[in-house]
Scaffold this motif. Structure first.
Motif, PDB file in Angstrom:
ATOM      1  N   ASN A 162      27.837   1.926  28.191  1.00 11.37           N
ATOM      2  CA  ASN A 162      26.441   1.516  28.341  1.00 11.37           C
ATOM      3  C   ASN A 162      26.203   0.282  27.501  1.00 11.37           C
ATOM      4  O   ASN A 162      27.032  -0.097  26.684  1.00 11.37           O
ATOM      5  CB  ASN A 162      25.473   2.655  27.984  1.00 11.37           C
ATOM      6  N   GLY A 163      25.093  -0.359  27.708  1.00 13.84           N
ATOM      7  CA  GLY A 163      24.767  -1.570  26.971  1.00 13.84           C
ATOM      8  C   GLY A 163      23.281  -1.641  26.733  1.00 13.84           C
ATOM      9  O   GLY A 163      22.515  -0.780  27.156  1.00 13.84           O
ATOM     10  N   GLY A 164      22.882  -2.678  26.064  1.00 11.03           N
ATOM     11  CA  GLY A 164      21.466  -2.845  25.760  1.00 11.03           C
ATOM     12  C   GLY A 164      21.039  -4.287  25.974  1.00 11.03           C
ATOM     13  O   GLY A 164      21.865  -5.194  26.014  1.00 11.03           O
ATOM     14  N   ILE A 165      19.765  -4.453  26.130  1.00  9.40           N
ATOM     15  CA  ILE A 165      19.200  -5.777  26.279  1.00  9.40           C
ATOM     16  C   ILE A 165      17.788  -5.766  25.721  1.00  9.40           C
ATOM     17  O   ILE A 165      17.095  -4.764  25.803  1.00  9.40           O
ATOM     18  CB  ILE A 165      19.194  -6.219  27.771  1.00  9.40           C
ATOM     19  N   GLY A 190      25.932   6.414  42.818  1.00  5.34           N
ATOM     20  CA  GLY A 190      25.647   5.006  42.598  1.00  5.34           C
ATOM     21  C   GLY A 190      25.348   4.688  41.144  1.00  5.34           C
ATOM     22  O   GLY A 190      25.283   5.559  40.284  1.00  5.34           O
ATOM     23  N   LEU A 191      25.148   3.430  40.881  1.00  3.91           N
ATOM     24  CA  LEU A 191      24.831   2.945  39.546  1.00  3.91           C
ATOM     25  C   LEU A 191      23.454   3.447  39.124  1.00  3.91           C
ATOM     26  O   LEU A 191      22.498   3.398  39.884  1.00  3.91           O
ATOM     27  CB  LEU A 191      24.849   1.410  39.535  1.00  3.91           C
ATOM     28  N   ARG A 192      23.363   3.952  37.921  1.00 10.39           N
ATOM     29  CA  ARG A 192      22.094   4.460  37.395  1.00 10.39           C
ATOM     30  C   ARG A 192      21.726   3.653  36.152  1.00 10.39           C
ATOM     31  O   ARG A 192      22.593   3.275  35.374  1.00 10.39           O
ATOM     32  CB  ARG A 192      22.220   5.924  37.003  1.00 10.39           C
ATOM     33  N   SER A 193      20.457   3.441  35.946  1.00 15.21           N
ATOM     34  CA  SER A 193      19.982   2.712  34.775  1.00 15.21           C
ATOM     35  C   SER A 193      18.954   3.539  34.025  1.00 15.21           C
ATOM     36  O   SER A 193      18.147   4.236  34.631  1.00 15.21           O
ATOM     37  CB  SER A 193      19.307   1.397  35.179  1.00 15.21           C
ATOM     38  N   ILE A 194      19.015   3.451  32.732  1.00 13.54           N
ATOM     39  CA  ILE A 194      18.017   4.063  31.862  1.00 13.54           C
ATOM     40  C   ILE A 194      17.467   2.955  30.975  1.00 13.54           C
ATOM     41  O   ILE A 194      18.229   2.227  30.359  1.00 13.54           O
ATOM     42  CB  ILE A 194      18.622   5.173  30.982  1.00 13.54           C
ATOM     43  N   ASN A 234      21.137   5.874  20.526  1.00 16.24           N
ATOM     44  CA  ASN A 234      22.396   6.443  20.054  1.00 16.24           C
ATOM     45  C   ASN A 234      22.695   7.787  20.708  1.00 16.24           C
ATOM     46  O   ASN A 234      23.845   8.080  21.044  1.00 16.24           O
ATOM     47  CB  ASN A 234      22.389   6.579  18.534  1.00 16.24           C
ATOM     48  N   GLU A 235      21.669   8.602  20.903  1.00 14.57           N
ATOM     49  CA  GLU A 235      21.860   9.898  21.566  1.00 14.57           C
ATOM     50  C   GLU A 235      22.272   9.702  23.028  1.00 14.57           C
ATOM     51  O   GLU A 235      23.144  10.404  23.537  1.00 14.57           O
ATOM     52  CB  GLU A 235      20.593  10.750  21.467  1.00 14.57           C
ATOM     53  N   ILE A 236      21.639   8.753  23.691  1.00 15.35           N
ATOM     54  CA  ILE A 236      22.001   8.456  25.086  1.00 15.35           C
ATOM     55  C   ILE A 236      23.442   7.969  25.148  1.00 15.35           C
ATOM     56  O   ILE A 236      24.214   8.378  26.014  1.00 15.35           O
ATOM     57  CB  ILE A 236      21.030   7.416  25.693  1.00 15.35           C
ATOM     58  N   ALA A 237      23.828   7.095  24.217  1.00 13.17           N
ATOM     59  CA  ALA A 237      25.195   6.565  24.194  1.00 13.17           C
ATOM     60  C   ALA A 237      26.219   7.683  24.035  1.00 13.17           C
ATOM     61  O   ALA A 237      27.270   7.670  24.687  1.00 13.17           O
ATOM     62  CB  ALA A 237      25.339   5.539  23.067  1.00 13.17           C
ATOM     63  N   LYS A 238      25.923   8.665  23.183  1.00 15.79           N
ATOM     64  CA  LYS A 238      26.849   9.790  22.998  1.00 15.79           C
ATOM     65  C   LYS A 238      27.098  10.519  24.322  1.00 15.79           C
ATOM     66  O   LYS A 238      28.229  10.842  24.663  1.00 15.79           O
ATOM     67  CB  LYS A 238      26.293  10.781  21.980  1.00 15.79           C
ATOM     68  N   VAL A 239      26.023  10.775  25.043  1.00 17.24           N
ATOM     69  CA  VAL A 239      26.157  11.482  26.317  1.00 17.24           C
ATOM     70  C   VAL A 239      26.914  10.622  27.321  1.00 17.24           C
ATOM     71  O   VAL A 239      27.843  11.092  27.991  1.00 17.24           O
ATOM     72  CB  VAL A 239      24.772  11.889  26.875  1.00 17.24           C
ATOM     73  N   VAL A 240      26.551   9.365  27.439  1.00 17.93           N
ATOM     74  CA  VAL A 240      27.211   8.458  28.380  1.00 17.93           C
ATOM     75  C   VAL A 240      28.702   8.362  28.065  1.00 17.93           C
ATOM     76  O   VAL A 240      29.549   8.472  28.952  1.00 17.93           O
ATOM     77  CB  VAL A 240      26.544   7.061  28.348  1.00 17.93           C
ATOM     78  N   HIS A 241      29.026   8.181  26.794  1.00 16.99           N
ATOM     79  CA  HIS A 241      30.431   8.055  26.395  1.00 16.99           C
ATOM     80  C   HIS A 241      31.199   9.353  26.620  1.00 16.99           C
ATOM     81  O   HIS A 241      32.397   9.321  26.905  1.00 16.99           O
ATOM     82  CB  HIS A 241      30.528   7.618  24.940  1.00 16.99           C
ATOM     83  N   SER A 242      30.513  10.497  26.514  1.00 16.12           N
ATOM     84  CA  SER A 242      31.198  11.775  26.736  1.00 16.12           C
ATOM     85  C   SER A 242      31.684  11.911  28.174  1.00 16.12           C
ATOM     86  O   SER A 242      32.566  12.705  28.465  1.00 16.12           O
ATOM     87  CB  SER A 242      30.285  12.947  26.360  1.00 16.12           C
TER      88      SER A 242
END
Length: 103
Positions: free
Chosen positions: A92-95, A2-6, A79-87
């Motif tokens: 991902n996005g931000g708010i 399912g969808l996960r959020s951080i 930025n570190e989270i984005a690298k992992v997500v993109h890998s």
């Protein structure tokens, strides 16, 4: 899966007034002893970069270098989270979530 959020963000440094009596405190400004942002690892990084301990200042919350450093740490984690997500081929996005008293 399912969808996960951080969610990661700048920590609240002043408790809501409704909690002051619970901890027998008054937080009329930022106090290092009540702020999660004063973790020893962050103090060490800041001290190494700028040569002083913000806890030694009369009011650390007014120090521009300390404030920017703290914000930069959040950006670094994002930025570190984005690298992992993109890998994983995901996006991902931000708010920003403002709260009273903080622009």
């Amino acid at each position: 899966m399912g969808l996960r959020s951080i969610i990661h963000r700048f920590v609240d440094v002043i408790l809501p007034t409704t909690l002051w009596s619970r901890y027998d405190i008054v937080q009329d400004r930022e106090y290092p002893e009540w702020d999660f942002g004063y973790h020893p690892a962050m103090i060490k990084l800041f001290l190494g970069k700028y040569g002083y301990d913000p806890r030694k200042l009369e009011d650390p919350s007014t120090d521009e270098k300390w404030a920017q450093f703290r914000c930069d740490q959040i950006t670094e984690v994002a930025n570190e989270i984005a690298k992992v997500v993109h890998s994983y081929g995901k996006s991902n996005g931000g708010i920003t979530i403002p709260y009273p008293g903080h622009g």
